[in-house]
Design a protein around this motif. Structure first.
Motif, PDB file in Angstrom:
ATOM      1  N   LYS A 117      -6.551  -2.344  -5.276  1.00  0.00           N
ATOM      2  CA  LYS A 117      -7.114  -0.954  -5.359  1.00  0.00           C
ATOM      3  C   LYS A 117      -5.943   0.077  -6.037  1.00  0.00           C
ATOM      4  CE  LYS A 117     -10.180   2.633  -3.583  1.00  0.00           C
ATOM      5  NZ  LYS A 117     -10.984   3.078  -2.390  1.00  0.00           N
ATOM      6  N   LEU A 118      -6.237   0.567  -7.240  1.00  0.00           N
ATOM      7  CA  LEU A 118      -5.105   1.409  -7.882  1.00  0.00           C
ATOM      8  C   LEU A 118      -5.725   2.734  -8.140  1.00  0.00           C
ATOM      9  CD1 LEU A 118      -3.880  -1.214 -10.423  1.00  0.00           C
ATOM     10  CD2 LEU A 118      -2.647  -0.562  -8.472  1.00  0.00           C
ATOM     11  N   LEU A 119      -4.823   3.876  -7.527  1.00  0.00           N
ATOM     12  CA  LEU A 119      -5.229   5.139  -7.897  1.00  0.00           C
ATOM     13  C   LEU A 119      -4.418   5.415  -9.420  1.00  0.00           C
ATOM     14  CD1 LEU A 119      -6.344   8.181  -7.916  1.00  0.00           C
ATOM     15  CD2 LEU A 119      -4.349   8.783  -6.143  1.00  0.00           C
ATOM     16  N   HIS A 157      -7.531  -8.364  -3.873  1.00  0.00           N
ATOM     17  CA  HIS A 157      -8.340  -6.982  -4.574  1.00  0.00           C
ATOM     18  C   HIS A 157      -7.202  -5.909  -4.387  1.00  0.00           C
ATOM     19  CE1 HIS A 157     -12.518  -8.592  -5.227  1.00  0.00           C
ATOM     20  NE2 HIS A 157     -11.916  -9.633  -4.504  1.00  0.00           N
ATOM     21  N   GLU A 214       0.744  -1.331   0.199  1.00  0.00           N
ATOM     22  CA  GLU A 214       0.046  -0.041  -0.109  1.00  0.00           C
ATOM     23  C   GLU A 214       0.852   1.297   0.043  1.00  0.00           C
ATOM     24  OE1 GLU A 214      -2.935  -0.219   3.107  1.00  0.00           O
ATOM     25  OE2 GLU A 214      -3.849  -1.729   2.473  1.00  0.00           O
ATOM     26  N   GLU A 261      -3.719   1.846  -3.173  1.00  0.00           N
ATOM     27  CA  GLU A 261      -4.438   2.495  -2.490  1.00  0.00           C
ATOM     28  C   GLU A 261      -4.852   1.467  -1.323  1.00  0.00           C
ATOM     29  OE1 GLU A 261      -5.636   5.828  -2.077  1.00  0.00           O
ATOM     30  OE2 GLU A 261      -3.784   5.868  -3.650  1.00  0.00           O
ATOM     31  N   SER A 262      -4.898   0.046  -1.767  1.00  0.00           N
ATOM     32  CA  SER A 262      -5.086  -1.079  -0.689  1.00  0.00           C
ATOM     33  C   SER A 262      -5.040  -2.271  -1.473  1.00  0.00           C
ATOM     34  CB  SER A 262      -6.575  -0.708  -0.073  1.00  0.00           C
ATOM     35  OG  SER A 262      -7.587  -1.014  -1.067  1.00  0.00           O
ATOM     36  N   ASP A 316      -8.892 -11.901  -1.288  1.00  0.00           N
ATOM     37  CA  ASP A 316      -9.877 -12.439  -2.146  1.00  0.00           C
ATOM     38  C   ASP A 316     -10.204 -13.601  -1.523  1.00  0.00           C
ATOM     39  OD1 ASP A 316     -11.747 -12.365  -4.566  1.00  0.00           O
ATOM     40  OD2 ASP A 316     -10.620 -14.121  -5.005  1.00  0.00           O
ATOM     41  N   VAL A 342      -9.818   5.557 -10.207  1.00  0.00           N
ATOM     42  CA  VAL A 342      -9.629   4.741  -9.457  1.00  0.00           C
ATOM     43  C   VAL A 342     -10.320   3.193  -9.920  1.00  0.00           C
ATOM     44  CG1 VAL A 342     -10.069   3.451  -6.904  1.00  0.00           C
ATOM     45  CG2 VAL A 342      -9.829   6.153  -7.212  1.00  0.00           C
ATOM     46  N   VAL A 343      -9.204   2.229 -10.031  1.00  0.00           N
ATOM     47  CA  VAL A 343      -9.599   0.875 -10.460  1.00  0.00           C
ATOM     48  C   VAL A 343      -9.184  -0.075  -9.469  1.00  0.00           C
ATOM     49  CG1 VAL A 343      -9.100   1.564 -12.975  1.00  0.00           C
ATOM     50  CG2 VAL A 343      -7.278   0.383 -11.672  1.00  0.00           C
ATOM     51  N   THR A 344      -9.993  -1.239  -9.406  1.00  0.00           N
ATOM     52  CA  THR A 344      -9.539  -2.475  -8.557  1.00  0.00           C
ATOM     53  C   THR A 344      -9.394  -3.637  -9.441  1.00  0.00           C
ATOM     54  OG1 THR A 344     -11.065  -1.455  -6.881  1.00  0.00           O
ATOM     55  CG2 THR A 344     -10.504  -3.795  -6.761  1.00  0.00           C
ATOM     56  N   TRP A 345      -8.164  -4.292  -9.263  1.00  0.00           N
ATOM     57  CA  TRP A 345      -7.880  -5.329 -10.208  1.00  0.00           C
ATOM     58  C   TRP A 345      -7.810  -6.645  -9.127  1.00  0.00           C
ATOM     59  CZ3 TRP A 345      -3.200  -3.223 -13.506  1.00  0.00           C
ATOM     60  CH2 TRP A 345      -3.733  -2.623 -14.401  1.00  0.00           C
TER      61      TRP A 345
END
Length: 114
Positions: free
Chosen positions: A37-39, A35, A4, A23-24, A28, A47-50
Motif C-alpha cells: 500500500k503506497l501513499l 500487497h 513500512e 503504508e503497509s 499475498d 493511495v494505491v495498492t500494488w
C-alpha cells in the motif's frame, strides 16, 4: 529493502516519476508476493495498492502494463556540521520569567527566522 513508512522514488521507463510512502506490506496468497500500500506524495494525495514480489520491493525492475517500473529507497543525506551552521550570529533571545519565578519562557520567534 524498503519497509513500512519508508519513502521510495518510483521510476517509470527509467525516469523518476513520483515519491511515495509505503503504508503497509501484507503477504499475498502466493509465496514471495506482497500487497504494498503506497501513499503517492503528489497533489491530490492518492493511495494505491500494488501486488509486488519481494525482489521488486528491494529495487529490482518490474513491468506494469508493459512499462518498466522500479522502486528506489530514498535515504536522507547526512548534513555535515559545517553545512548546518549559520553564518550569522544568532540574536539574543529575550526571556521572561513568570510572576512566581517558577519558569522561564523563551521566545522562538526570532530564533527560526532565516
Amino acid at each position: 529493502m524498503a519497509t513500512e513508512n519508508d519513502v521510495v522514488l518510483i521510476h517509470f521507463e527509467d525516469q523518476p516519476l513520483s515519491f511515495a510512502r509505503i503504508e503497509s506490506i501484507l503477504p499475498d496468497n502466493k509465496p514471495d508476493w506482497y500487497h504494498v500500500k503506497l501513499l503517492m506524495l503528489q497533489i491530490p494525495l492518492q493511495v494505491v495498492t500494488w501486488i509486488l514480489r519481494d525482489r521488486y520491493i528491494m529495487g529490482d525492475e518490474f513491468t506494469m502494463n508493459g512499462k518498466r517500473m522500479r522502486l528506489e529507497l530514498v535515504v536522507c543525506p547526512d548534513i555535515s556540521p559545517e553545512e548546518d551552521r549559520h553564518d550569522e550570529q544568532e540574536p539574543e533571545t529575550p526571556s521572561v520569567e513568570k510572576e512566581d519565578g517558577s519558569a522561564t519562557v523563551i521566545s522562538f520567534k526570532d530564533k527560526f527566522k532565516r
